[in-house]
Write a protein that holds these residues in place. Structure first.
Motif, PDB file in Angstrom:
ATOM      1  N   GLN A  22       0.825  -1.215   0.000  1.00 18.33           N
ATOM      2  CA  GLN A  22       0.000   0.000   0.000  1.00 18.33           C
ATOM      3  C   GLN A  22       0.856   1.261   0.000  1.00 18.33           C
ATOM      4  O   GLN A  22       1.833   1.360   0.749  1.00 18.33           O
ATOM      5  N   PRO A  49      -8.358  -3.539  -0.671  1.00 14.73           N
ATOM      6  CA  PRO A  49      -9.634  -3.357  -1.361  1.00 14.73           C
ATOM      7  C   PRO A  49      -9.791  -4.292  -2.554  1.00 14.73           C
ATOM      8  O   PRO A  49      -8.806  -4.683  -3.188  1.00 14.73           O
ATOM      9  N   PHE A  53      -6.518   0.229  -6.077  1.00 14.71           N
ATOM     10  CA  PHE A  53      -5.579   0.201  -4.958  1.00 14.71           C
ATOM     11  C   PHE A  53      -4.394   1.095  -5.313  1.00 14.71           C
ATOM     12  O   PHE A  53      -3.827   0.972  -6.396  1.00 14.71           O
ATOM     13  N   ARG A  71      -3.974   0.769  -9.368  1.00 19.14           N
ATOM     14  CA  ARG A  71      -4.249  -0.461 -10.109  1.00 19.14           C
ATOM     15  C   ARG A  71      -5.513  -1.098  -9.569  1.00 19.14           C
ATOM     16  O   ARG A  71      -5.797  -1.041  -8.372  1.00 19.14           O
ATOM     17  N   THR A  73      -7.596  -4.284  -8.458  1.00 23.98           N
ATOM     18  CA  THR A  73      -7.144  -5.592  -7.970  1.00 23.98           C
ATOM     19  C   THR A  73      -7.964  -6.754  -8.527  1.00 23.98           C
ATOM     20  O   THR A  73      -7.690  -7.905  -8.204  1.00 23.98           O
TER      21      THR A  73
END
Lengths: 93, 429
Positions: A22, A49, A53, A71, A73
């Motif tokens: 993250q 998430p 993300f 991006r 996920t």
């Protein structure tokens, strides 16, 4: 394999990069005052998430510099990459 | 530890499998086999709801009914039974973990595996063919020998094998000193092995259903209802269902479900890939794992090599991974087993694994009253299925953890009492 655009070197294959999890998790401003629960949040707790993300990548086999990416996920679509200190790209709705 | 008598909850409604039922059904053209479980519509209210119909969730429901007499239970599955990670893993069962907390939990699971065919009245094809963990360098040797001793102190079987003994146990391994990854020894857990993974889900579903549990498929949870700080039910694609106790057993989607109750977890979801080869004559007699090279491979009863690859580095919910991970895996496999160099692969796939920072699960009460979570199993949950369900059912029934899962709390990330199985658990995560 992902095709990732390094903000400095341009688009490259995923295998040139290493992943940093993250993005935008700053080191605590005043670490001496943190409670154990606040340390746990900083050290261990992360968003995960199913959707867009904001994450960190490092161009390990290129310029060796860190940058961020937005991006998805599930689809793996990368909406944009940006240098540290820059604002993330507009998130799609 | 409270151990209920073996037949406390007899499985009264289940059609028993036996040689006699097989013969009888053969004479009637196999037209009278009953479905494994009913297809009930969700009721308005249950005593407990389990979110996630994988092996762990179904085992939880089964032990809630059998061990604790809580039969008014629904298992909500967004897809179909056996369609998630239960049907996507590499079917390995072992308990040779380093730390006391892990050893106790996985060994409890292994002891349940050893009687599970009879308990569930189904053939799980549980095969204790032995699990080898190879050592390729001095660090591996030290880690392996230490783990064997730790296992034996915890009452878990373990042996250290020399390279020659490895060759005798698994003749196709290349132990020549000139190998790229020389084999310097291995740990062996003879009681480890494999089980037919989807039958585990079907077996638990069938047995839980017979005890009154409603197994509801195609029912995705999209909200957790809270009133006055406690859980009162869930919103699903098949309507609102009420219960005062909700257990999340959603593997890769643990974070997504927990977020519905504003609970943040230290979990990250990644794709984990596996692959099988074309079927071959029996050639590989055991389960073989190598931490340093990252290979784990066994041969199924159908004859396919079942091979596990590593996780993709990035977060994903997509159930597919990158090809370079497979490529790396095959290079390592062929280095260890030159004999497999011309084997063709049939299928590759991925499951979404929920990885904790210490590579150990969270099996615990959540900060919201009435909410429980069993997740974070990461890359190695299948082997624990019976033990996981056993202790999670206890946690839900008593609103307090079983002694075996007390250490697997969410609070350990605040106190620092981690159960660090990264690298200690005999395989890289």
């Amino acid at each position: 394999m992902l095709n990732i655009r390094c903000p400095w070197c341009g688009p490259r294959d995923e295998i040139e990069f290493s992943y940093g999890g993250q993005a935008h998790v700053p080191y605590p401003g005043d670490p001496a005052t943190l409670t154990d629960a606040e340390w746990a949040q900083y050290v261990f707790m992360r968003d995960n998430p199913k959707g867009v993300f904001l994450e960190r990548w490092m161009h390990a086999h290129g310029c060796r510099r860190w940058f961020n990416a937005a991006r998805h996920t599930v689809t793996h679509e990368i909406y944009g990459t940006y240098k540290p200190g820059e604002k993330p790209p507009e998130r799609p709705a | 530890m409270k151990v209920p008598s073996g037949r406390a909850g007899s499985i009264e409604r289940m059609q028993k499998f036996s040689i006699f039922s097989l013969v009888a059904n053969a004479f009637s053209g196999h037209a009278h086999w009953k479905p494994f479980w009913r297809d009930p519509a969700p009721k308005e209210r249950y005593d407990a709801i389990i979110v996630g119909g994988g092996g762990h969730g179904l085992a939880t429901a089964y032990y809630l009914a059998k061990n604790h007499g809580i039969r008014n239970v629904a298992v909500l599955e967004k897809g179909w039974i056996g369609g998630g990670n239960t049907g996507r893993n590499t079917t390995i069962v072992r308990s040779n973990y380093l730390w006391n907390e892990s050893g106790a939990l996985y060994e409890h699971a292994l002891k349940l595996w050893e009687g599970l065919d009879q308990d569930l009245n189904i053939n799980l094809m549980f095969s204790q063919r032995g699990v080898l963990n190879l050592a390729h360098n001095l660090g591996d040797v030290r880690e392996g020998r230490r783990r064997v001793e730790a296992n034996r102190l915890n009452g878990i079987d373990g042996e250290w094998l020399t390279p020659e003994q490895v060759k005798a146990f698994c003749p196709i391994v290349d132990i020549s000193p000139g190998a790229r990854y020389p084999v310097m020894g291995a740990t062996l857990q003879r009681r480890g092995g494999t089980a037919r993974h989807d039958t585990v889900a079907w077996g638990y579903a069938r047995a839980a259903d017979a005890l009154g549990v409603d197994i509801i498929q195609n029912c995705e949870v999209n909200g957790i209802i809270r009133e006055n700080g406690r859980v009162t039910g869930v919103r699903t694609t098949r309507g609102t269902i009420r219960a005062d106790k909700v257990g999340i057993v959603a593997a890769g989607h643990s974070s997504v479900l927990a977020a519905m109750a504003d609970v943040r977890l230290p979990i990250q979801s990644h794709p984990l890939q596996a692959l099988v080869s074309e079927p071959m004559k029996p050639i590989h007699p055991c389960v073989l794992m190598s931490n340093a090279v990252h290979v784990y491979v066994s041969q199924s009863d159908k004859g396919e090599l079942v091979i596990g690859a590593g996780i993709d580095a990035y977060n994903s919910y997509s159930q597919r991974g990158s090809f370079h991970v497979i490529e790396h895996q095959m290079a390592a496999l062929i280095e260890l087993f030159p004999i497999f160099s011309r084997v063709r692969l049939m299928r590759t796939w991925a499951g979404i694994v929920d990885v904790c920072p210490d590579a150990s699960p969270i099996i615990a009460k959540m900060p919201v009253r009435g909410l429980y979570l069993n997740g974070g199993w990461g890359t190695g949950g299948f082997k624990a299925t019976p033990g996981s369900g056993w202790v999670f059912a206890h946690t839900i029934a008593n609103d307090a953890p079983h002694p075996l899962n007390a250490a697997y709390s969410l609070e350990r990330f605040t106190t620092g009492a981690l159960i660090d199985e990264h690298g200690a658990a005999a395989v890289a995560h």
